[in-house]
Motif scaffolding. Structure first.
Motif, PDB file in Angstrom:
ATOM      1  N   ARG A   1      57.360  60.737  42.227  1.00  0.00           N
ATOM      2  CA  ARG A   1      57.584  62.125  42.671  1.00  0.00           C
ATOM      3  C   ARG A   1      56.543  62.520  43.724  1.00  0.00           C
ATOM      4  NH1 ARG A   1      56.752  65.067  37.473  1.00  0.00           N
ATOM      5  NH2 ARG A   1      55.433  63.216  37.286  1.00  0.00           N
TER       6      ARG A   1
ATOM      7  N   THR B   1      44.161  63.037  35.605  1.00  0.00           N
ATOM      8  CA  THR B   1      44.600  63.375  34.253  1.00  0.00           C
ATOM      9  C   THR B   1      45.817  62.551  33.851  1.00  0.00           C
ATOM     10  OG1 THR B   1      45.898  65.189  35.161  1.00  0.00           O
ATOM     11  CG2 THR B   1      43.697  65.727  34.364  1.00  0.00           C
ATOM     12  N   GLY B   2      46.006  62.433  32.565  1.00  0.00           N
ATOM     13  CA  GLY B   2      47.138  61.683  32.044  1.00  0.00           C
ATOM     14  C   GLY B   2      46.814  61.167  30.668  1.00  0.00           C
ATOM     15  N   ASN B   3      47.832  60.658  30.026  1.00  0.00           N
ATOM     16  CA  ASN B   3      47.644  60.099  28.693  1.00  0.00           C
ATOM     17  C   ASN B   3      48.141  58.659  28.737  1.00  0.00           C
ATOM     18  OD1 ASN B   3      47.213  59.654  26.052  1.00  0.00           O
ATOM     19  ND2 ASN B   3      48.654  61.203  25.283  1.00  0.00           N
TER      20      ASN B   3
ATOM     21  N   ARG C   1      49.064  57.184  31.154  1.00  0.00           N
ATOM     22  CA  ARG C   1      49.738  57.139  32.424  1.00  0.00           C
ATOM     23  C   ARG C   1      49.301  58.343  33.261  1.00  0.00           C
ATOM     24  NH1 ARG C   1      54.886  54.298  33.037  1.00  0.00           N
ATOM     25  NH2 ARG C   1      55.287  54.540  35.250  1.00  0.00           N
ATOM     26  N   LEU C   2      49.027  58.122  34.522  1.00  0.00           N
ATOM     27  CA  LEU C   2      48.587  59.224  35.376  1.00  0.00           C
ATOM     28  C   LEU C   2      49.690  60.280  35.503  1.00  0.00           C
ATOM     29  CD1 LEU C   2      46.369  60.137  37.562  1.00  0.00           C
ATOM     30  CD2 LEU C   2      48.020  59.276  39.225  1.00  0.00           C
ATOM     31  N   THR C   3      49.289  61.554  35.328  1.00  0.00           N
ATOM     32  CA  THR C   3      50.256  62.630  35.542  1.00  0.00           C
ATOM     33  C   THR C   3      49.812  63.568  36.654  1.00  0.00           C
ATOM     34  OG1 THR C   3      49.181  63.901  33.797  1.00  0.00           O
ATOM     35  CG2 THR C   3      51.142  62.623  33.175  1.00  0.00           C
ATOM     36  N   GLY C   4      48.529  63.564  36.989  1.00  0.00           N
ATOM     37  CA  GLY C   4      48.091  64.485  38.027  1.00  0.00           C
ATOM     38  C   GLY C   4      46.593  64.452  38.229  1.00  0.00           C
TER      39      GLY C   4
ATOM     40  N   GLU D   1      50.414  67.467  40.687  1.00  0.00           N
ATOM     41  CA  GLU D   1      51.132  66.507  39.848  1.00  0.00           C
ATOM     42  C   GLU D   1      51.443  65.285  40.688  1.00  0.00           C
ATOM     43  OE1 GLU D   1      54.376  68.004  37.658  1.00  0.00           O
ATOM     44  OE2 GLU D   1      53.156  69.561  36.696  1.00  0.00           O
TER      45      GLU D   1
ATOM     46  N   ASP E   1      52.329  60.801  40.195  1.00  0.00           N
ATOM     47  CA  ASP E   1      52.360  59.659  39.280  1.00  0.00           C
ATOM     48  C   ASP E   1      51.717  58.403  39.862  1.00  0.00           C
ATOM     49  OD1 ASP E   1      55.788  60.493  38.832  1.00  0.00           O
ATOM     50  OD2 ASP E   1      54.805  60.011  40.714  1.00  0.00           O
TER      51      ASP E   1
END
Lengths: 69, 452
Positions: free
Chosen positions: B149, B217-219, B221-224, B234, B236
């Motif tokens: 994205r 940030t992410g859990n 996996r990178l989200t932002g 945001e 990925d």
């Protein structure tokens, strides 16, 4: 056979893009983009392009270290 | 030429562009002894410039970037193994696998690696990358194929800018975060950087300057990412393009003049030891070398340039097999290129060694120009955009220390030609490191720069 172009030397004459368009193409007006490992059936054209380069920026040769793979 | 220099054992540590070209030159000059190339990368030498261009665009597979040979090198290759130390007394290179390689003469071409994201936990998030090796480029290209994205590029030096350009060309949304005031300022100064910023925005890059990324940030996996201005993005994929680190740690106990700025050497590529005494059996070339250049007041330069790797390797190899009086200095004028956002940018000289810059030909509007840089009244660099054919002329001006501003030439010169400050930043304010590091003093910036 692999190729590398010395893009410091390249001045965008585009002779190579004319002689071997499947391997060399102009990206924008002046930047050259090429396939470092050209298809076998393009080698003759690549050699002609290397010979025709006005600034002799194209090196064609065996892949370095191919024997150690 | 003395016979013994053509014989014996030469070890080259660093098996990329500089190491390969040096090996070829040694054989070309008649070296008939044993030659060993050591490389940490398991791949034989490949070309890096296409990684951020053809490979990221998906036009060339990452593994199809092998360098062609100029001539057979008849060498022993030790790839996928790292050098961990150097014993200068016993003249041995120590390898990570416990092996020791005795040498008579050594060439160090260990280059640089990508500066990693400083927070290891965040760096380990899936989707966070650096770009230095063909493996890196292959992984990033694969992720770009999957249609993320948004891509976040951290650092707007040449590598970061080329990554952003490839993303936009693929039609991907991209945010570029840079701590400095504009892209490319580290290499080309603030006046040129302002142009680069306009160019990126015109191509749809979400360019954020004067900010730092404070957290990825992410859990798993990178989200932002979070930025220092309080905003949040945001994304990925994040590509960390914070410049390079010179691979000198393995020399820490060697007694050589090696450190974060590189390994210092004389004009003939002979390494200095830590006392500033020149060695005669250890040579250095490429990104890892710091060498004195007469055109730039003998300041020690470190250049992360393709052309310098080739030219310095050739000089080092020549000097390794030549007796004193036949040795040559490495005096090549620094040069590099970049293609991004449809433009071809080329540079000769050292743009950061400047106090002023003048638009000498063309204009930003027609996206075709030459900017000439000067320091204390002499020409020290020139940068062209889609006008490469002009650069040779300016290179001669640099080589002859011609007066700055230069005499107007060409039919496309702006009237009037007015110098403006080149606005070279302190490297400390940048996200990315400069690709040319003047490791002596920075030139003063009291003079005003040339601009229209």
């Amino acid at each position: 056979m692999n190729i590398v172009v010395d893009l410091n030397r390249c001045q965008g004459y585009a002779q190579c893009a004319f002689l071997a368009p499947q391997v060399f193409e102009m990206h924008g007006e002046e930047a050259l983009m090429y396939l470092p490992v050209p298809p076998e059936d393009q080698l003759e054209r690549v050699r002609r392009a290397a010979a025709a380069c006005p600034v002799q920026a194209i090196l064609v040769g065996e892949e370095a270290g191919a024997d150690v793979r | 030429m003395s016979g013994d220099l053509r014989d014996g054992r030469i070890v080259i540590v660093g098996a990329s562009l500089a190491g390969l070209r040096a090996a070829e030159t040694l054989r070309e000059k008649g070296f008939a002894g044993s030659l060993t190339l050591v490389g940490e990368d398991p791949r034989p030498p490949y070309d890096r410039p296409p990684l951020s261009k053809q490979v990221l665009l998906g036009r060339v597979p990452a593994e199809d970037t092998g360098l062609p040979l100029r001539r057979p090198v008849d060498a022993q290759w030790k790839l996928g193994v790292r050098a961990t130390g150097l014993d200068p007394i016993e003249k041995r290179v120590l390898l990570a696998n416990g092996e020791q390689l005795p040498f008579d003469r050594l060439l160090i071409t260990t280059g640089t690696r990508a500066r990693p994201w400083p927070n290891p936990a965040e760096a380990a998030l899936d989707g966070v990358f650096t770009l230095r090796t063909s493996e890196d480029a292959g992984r990033i290209a694969e992720r770009l194929d999957a249609g993320p994205r948004r891509v976040l590029v951290i650092g707007a030096g040449f590598t970061g800018s080329e990554i952003a350009s490839a993303c936009r060309e693929r039609g991907l949304d991209v945010t570029v975060a840079e701590r400095g005031p504009a892209p490319l300022v580290g290499a080309l100064g603030g006046s040129f950087g302002a142009l680069a910023a306009k160019l990126q925005r015109a191509h749809g890059v979400d360019l954020r300057c004067g900010v730092t990324v404070t957290a990825l940030t992410g859990n798993g996996r990178l989200t932002g990412a979070e930025l220092s201005d309080g905003s949040r993005i945001e994304a990925d994929i994040a590509v960390v393009a914070l410049g390079a680190i010179r691979n000198t740690e393995w020399l820490a106990e060697s007694g050589l003049a090696a450190g974060p700025r590189g390994l210092a050497c004389d004009a003939g590529c002979r390494a200095f030891n830590m006392y500033g005494i020149v060695t005669d059996d250890v040579f250095v070339a490429g990104d890892v070398a710091r060498f004195p250049h007469p055109l730039f007041e003998y300041q020690l330069l470190s250049l992360e340039h393709w052309g310098n790797a080739v030219e310095q390797a050739e000089v080092a190899a020549h000097n390794m097999v030549s007796p004193g009086p036949l040795r040559r200095p490495h005096l090549a004028v620094p040069a590099f290129w970049s293609s991004q956002f449809g433009l071809n940018i080329k540079s000769v000289g050292v743009p950061t060694f400047s106090d002023q810059v003048v638009l000498a030909q063309g204009s930003p509007k027609e996206a075709r120009l030459v900017a000439v840089y000067g320091y204390r009244g002499r020409v020290t660099a020139a940068v062209s955009v889609n006008q490469a054919k002009s650069l040779e002329y300016y290179q001669r001006l640099i080589e002859t220390a011609a007066p700055f501003p230069p005499e107007p030439v060409g039919t496309d010169r702006p009237e009037p030609m007015t110098p403006v400050p080149s606005d070279v930043p302190d490297p400390a304010v940048l996200s990315h490191g400069p690709t040319v590091a003047l490791t002596g003093h920075l030139p003063d910036r009291r003079l005003t720069l040339v601009r229209r």
